[in-house]
Design an enzyme around this catalytic site. Structure first.
Site, PDB file in Angstrom:
ATOM      1  N   SER A  37      69.854  44.578  45.245  1.00  0.00           N
ATOM      2  CA  SER A  37      70.453  43.575  46.132  1.00  0.00           C
ATOM      3  C   SER A  37      70.606  42.233  45.424  1.00  0.00           C
ATOM      4  CB  SER A  37      69.654  43.421  47.428  1.00  0.00           C
ATOM      5  OG  SER A  37      68.327  43.060  47.172  1.00  0.00           O
ATOM      6  N   SER A 142      56.305  56.486  53.485  1.00  0.00           N
ATOM      7  CA  SER A 142      55.019  55.809  53.268  1.00  0.00           C
ATOM      8  C   SER A 142      53.970  56.520  54.115  1.00  0.00           C
ATOM      9  CB  SER A 142      55.109  54.352  53.720  1.00  0.00           C
ATOM     10  OG  SER A 142      53.812  53.796  53.823  1.00  0.00           O
ATOM     11  N   TYR A 155      57.564  48.408  59.938  1.00  0.00           N
ATOM     12  CA  TYR A 155      57.595  49.215  58.699  1.00  0.00           C
ATOM     13  C   TYR A 155      57.196  50.674  58.995  1.00  0.00           C
ATOM     14  CZ  TYR A 155      56.556  50.322  53.766  1.00  0.00           C
ATOM     15  OH  TYR A 155      56.512  50.877  52.508  1.00  0.00           O
ATOM     16  N   ILE A 188      50.559  51.541  46.099  1.00  0.00           N
ATOM     17  CA  ILE A 188      51.053  51.613  44.714  1.00  0.00           C
ATOM     18  C   ILE A 188      51.239  50.189  44.182  1.00  0.00           C
ATOM     19  CG2 ILE A 188      52.888  52.543  43.217  1.00  0.00           C
ATOM     20  CD1 ILE A 188      51.460  54.766  44.818  1.00  0.00           C
TER      21      ILE A 188
END
Ligand code: NDP
Length: 247
Positions: A37, A142, A155, A188
């Site tokens: 982006s 996730s 999220y 991560i």
């Protein structure tokens, strides 16, 4: 593992996990196009590194939330390289807040970037993959899309939605030999998780049976397997890469 002859597209490939995925796929012989982006310089560096692996690379500026741009990106890759066999929907953001404090903007930004983008690109690749008589789509979810997480309702909802989308897509497109799977990372080490404070990080490590954070390469190795023909009988699956966190 050998990915020679496969043309891949990774959304959000300029940094973090997406960058690692792009580099891993290219090391295994695939040509890889990435989108980004804002980080043009970082994306161009990734392309240089991929070309250093002896394959073709390409970086395209494209906001993943933009439906028509997704079609444009896919058309560009297919026009230049002839086909598209692998899509990795990786682009994603967080805008964490407790529900009491979460704004409509926080909700919309995360759902649109993490979930609508997956629809945009999966739809755009469907026809080229049908023409190629097969393909593999890997969606980066996730563990919080499985277990939920306080402060991440937007999220978690986006990543849970992604699982439902992937399973529906896999059921619709299996007869065309197009597979779709989810890789669900735990904690991560990337710029996304750099934002978390020390206390939260330590708590996450304590909740992780393997007792440490993961490296981006530990995610990209699983993505490479799902992109390869070694995983030819796996579709609609969710593979956690989380050190056992959501076990
Ligand atoms: P980073 O913030 O390090 O990188 C995000 C990448 O996504 C960048 O390349 C960024 O591009 C790109 N991106 C963000 N928004 C858009 C957009 N609107 N359009 C196109 N590209 C965009 O994140 P991570 O590498 O940590 O995360 C990658 C994926 O992995 C995400 O889907 C995330 O939810 C998931 N994940 C990460 C975990 C972690 O612990 N890190 C855990 C579980 C899942 P640019 O550089 O141009 O901004």
């Amino acid at each position: 593992m050998d990915l020679k002859g496969k043309n891949c597209l990774v959304t959000g490939g300029s940094r973090g996990i997406g960058k690692s995925i792009a580099l891993t796929l290219s090391k295994l012989g695939a040509n890889v196009a990435i989108t980004y982006s804002r980080s043009a310089d970082a994306a161009n560096e990734v392309v240089k590194d991929m070309e250093g692996n002896g394959v073709k690379g390409m970086a395209l500026q494209a906001d993943a939330t933009d439906f028509s741009k997704a079609e444009e990106v896919v058309s560009t890759v297919v026009e230049k390289w002839g086909s598209l066999e692998v899509l990795v929907n990786n682009a994603g953001i967080t805008q964490d807040n407790l529900i009491l404090r979460m704004s409509e903007e926080n909700w919309d930004a995360v759902i649109t970037t993490n979930l609508k983008s997956v629809f945009n690109y999966s739809k755009a690749v469907t026809k080229p993959m049908m023409r190629a008589r097969g393909g593999s789509i890997i969606n980066i979810g996730s563990v919080v899309g499985i277990s939920g997480n306080a402060g991440q309702s937007n999220y978690s909802a986006s990543k849970a939605g992604l699982i439902g989308f992937t399973k529906s897509f896999a059921k619709e497109l299996s007869s065309r030999n197009i597979r779709a799977n989810v890789v669900a990372p735990g904690y991560i080490l990337t710029e996304m998780t750099e934002k978390l404070d020390e206390k939260v990080l330590n708590a996450i490590k304590q909740e992780t049976p393997l007792g440490r954070a993961g490296e981006p390469e530990e995610v990209s190795n699983v993505v490479a397997f799902l992109a390869s023909d070694l995983s030819s009988y796996i579709t609609g699956e969710v593979i956690r890469v989380d050190g056992g966190m959501a076990m």
